[in-house]
Design a protein around this motif. Structure first.
Motif, short mmCIF file in Angstrom:
data_model
loop_
_atom_site.label_atom_id
_atom_site.label_comp_id
_atom_site.label_asym_id
_atom_site.label_seq_id
_atom_site.Cartn_x
_atom_site.Cartn_y
_atom_site.Cartn_z
N LEU A 1 1.40 10.45 24.40
CA LEU A 1 0.47 11.27 25.19
C LEU A 1 -0.54 11.97 24.29
N ALA A 2 -0.06 12.53 23.17
CA ALA A 2 -0.98 13.22 22.26
C ALA A 2 -2.00 12.25 21.68
N THR A 3 -1.59 11.03 21.40
CA THR A 3 -2.51 10.03 20.85
C THR A 3 -3.60 9.67 21.85
N PHE A 4 -3.21 9.44 23.11
CA PHE A 4 -4.20 9.11 24.13
C PHE A 4 -5.14 10.28 24.40
N GLU A 5 -4.60 11.50 24.40
CA GLU A 5 -5.45 12.66 24.64
C GLU A 5 -6.44 12.86 23.50
N THR A 6 -5.98 12.66 22.25
CA THR A 6 -6.88 12.82 21.10
C THR A 6 -7.98 11.76 21.12
N ALA A 7 -7.65 10.57 21.63
CA ALA A 7 -8.64 9.50 21.74
C ALA A 7 -9.54 9.67 22.96
N ARG A 8 -9.36 10.78 23.68
CA ARG A 8 -10.18 11.13 24.85
C ARG A 8 -10.04 10.13 25.99
N VAL A 9 -8.82 9.63 26.16
CA VAL A 9 -8.52 8.78 27.32
C VAL A 9 -8.12 9.71 28.47
N LYS A 10 -8.79 9.57 29.60
CA LYS A 10 -8.57 10.49 30.72
C LYS A 10 -7.33 10.12 31.53
N GLY A 11 -6.62 11.16 31.95
CA GLY A 11 -5.50 10.97 32.88
C GLY A 11 -4.33 10.20 32.31
N ALA A 12 -4.09 10.29 31.02
CA ALA A 12 -3.00 9.53 30.40
C ALA A 12 -1.65 10.00 30.92
N ARG A 13 -0.78 9.03 31.19
CA ARG A 13 0.58 9.31 31.66
C ARG A 13 1.54 8.36 30.95
N VAL A 14 2.78 8.77 30.83
CA VAL A 14 3.78 7.91 30.19
C VAL A 14 5.13 8.10 30.87
N ARG A 15 5.85 7.03 31.00
CA ARG A 15 7.25 7.09 31.42
C ARG A 15 8.00 6.03 30.63
N SER A 16 9.31 6.19 30.53
CA SER A 16 10.07 5.26 29.68
C SER A 16 11.43 5.00 30.29
N TRP A 17 12.06 3.94 29.81
CA TRP A 17 13.41 3.60 30.25
C TRP A 17 14.08 2.75 29.17
N ARG A 18 15.38 2.72 29.24
CA ARG A 18 16.16 1.89 28.32
C ARG A 18 16.19 0.48 28.85
N ALA A 19 15.75 -0.49 28.03
CA ALA A 19 15.67 -1.88 28.47
C ALA A 19 16.84 -2.72 27.97
N GLY A 20 17.66 -2.16 27.11
CA GLY A 20 18.79 -2.90 26.55
C GLY A 20 19.27 -2.20 25.30
N PRO A 21 20.32 -2.71 24.67
CA PRO A 21 20.83 -2.06 23.45
C PRO A 21 19.74 -1.98 22.37
N GLY A 22 19.42 -0.77 21.96
CA GLY A 22 18.41 -0.57 20.92
C GLY A 22 17.00 -0.91 21.32
N THR A 23 16.76 -1.09 22.62
CA THR A 23 15.41 -1.45 23.10
C THR A 23 14.98 -0.50 24.19
N ASN A 24 13.80 0.09 24.00
CA ASN A 24 13.21 0.97 25.01
C ASN A 24 11.84 0.44 25.40
N GLU A 25 11.44 0.75 26.64
CA GLU A 25 10.10 0.38 27.11
C GLU A 25 9.37 1.65 27.53
N TYR A 26 8.06 1.67 27.21
CA TYR A 26 7.21 2.82 27.51
C TYR A 26 6.01 2.32 28.29
N GLU A 27 5.87 2.81 29.52
CA GLU A 27 4.72 2.45 30.35
C GLU A 27 3.65 3.52 30.18
N LEU A 28 2.49 3.09 29.74
CA LEU A 28 1.33 3.98 29.58
C LEU A 28 0.30 3.63 30.62
N SER A 29 -0.24 4.65 31.29
CA SER A 29 -1.26 4.42 32.30
C SER A 29 -2.33 5.49 32.17
#
Length: 205
Positions: free
Chosen positions: A175-203
């Motif tokens: 979120l901080a990276t998108f805000e610093t890059a002046r991307v408007k309305g940045a949002r993030v959510r995440s979930w565990r996709a498997g052992p040692g694997t996570n997924e992050y949805e950025l919109s």
């Protein structure tokens, strides 16, 4: 706040059991740049002053961290958990502090030469930024594998394998990276996709 992706066998978030489980699952040769350690120490200073910083350093057996040196990821996890517990708060407070540390880590990276180069190259374009995030992650953290896929004109998902960082921490950094890059309305959510694997949805808007 309970993690919606936690299983009945998941240890309590922020617990010593959870930390030990993460330490045991660290990938081989996993290492973290000193700049990210220093970002966490900045948050420790904000929460408990210089005395808190010195306690954290003493617990890790270190006197200081050099920004572009690499240090064991196990020490980094221990520092994250020690700092997030400084306030002695509940699980929700623990996650809030993790997000704050992720934000500070992103800020520290983005003022470095590599971070400034990234911002110049992406020029506020969210698609360019999304596609550049694997490189940015691997500048700071070794031993992880990152893939990107677009899920629409205003969203994409990063899949991070061998991901040992707490997800609220990573969300704060994105979120901080998108805000610093002046991307408007940045949002993030995440979930565990498997052992040692996570997924992050950025919109974004």
């Amino acid at each position: 706040m309970r993690d919606p992706t936690a299983t009945p066998h998941s240890p309590p978030h922020g617990s010593e059991e959870e930390l030990r489980m993460l330490l045991a699952s660290l990938p081989e040769r996993a290492a973290v740049r000193g700049m990210l350690f220093n970002a966490v120490l900045e948050v420790a200073r904000q929460r408990g002053g210089e005395a808190a910083v010195q306690r954290c350093l003493a617990a890790l057996g270190e006197k200081k961290f050099l920004d572009f040196f690499s240090y064991p990821s196990g020490k980094y996890l221990e520092l994250l958990y020690t700092t997030a517990r400084l306030g002695g708060g509940d699980t929700e407070d623990f996650e809030t502090v993790l997000r704050h540390m992720g934000q500070q880590a992103a800020v520290n990276f983005l003022v470095s030469a590599a971070g400034r180069t990234l911002l110049v190259l992406v020029q506020g374009d969210p698609h360019r930024l999304l596609n550049s995030l694997p490189w940015a992650i691997q500048v700071g953290v070794s031993g992880v594998e990152v893939a990107v896929r677009l899920t629409g004109p205003w969203s994409g998902v990063l899949t991070v394998k061998r991901d040992f960082s707490p997800r609220p921490y990573v969300e704060g950094g994105f979120l901080a990276t998108f805000e610093t890059a002046r991307v408007k309305g940045a949002r993030v959510r995440s979930w565990r996709a498997g052992p040692g694997t996570n997924e992050y949805e950025l919109s974004w808007d």
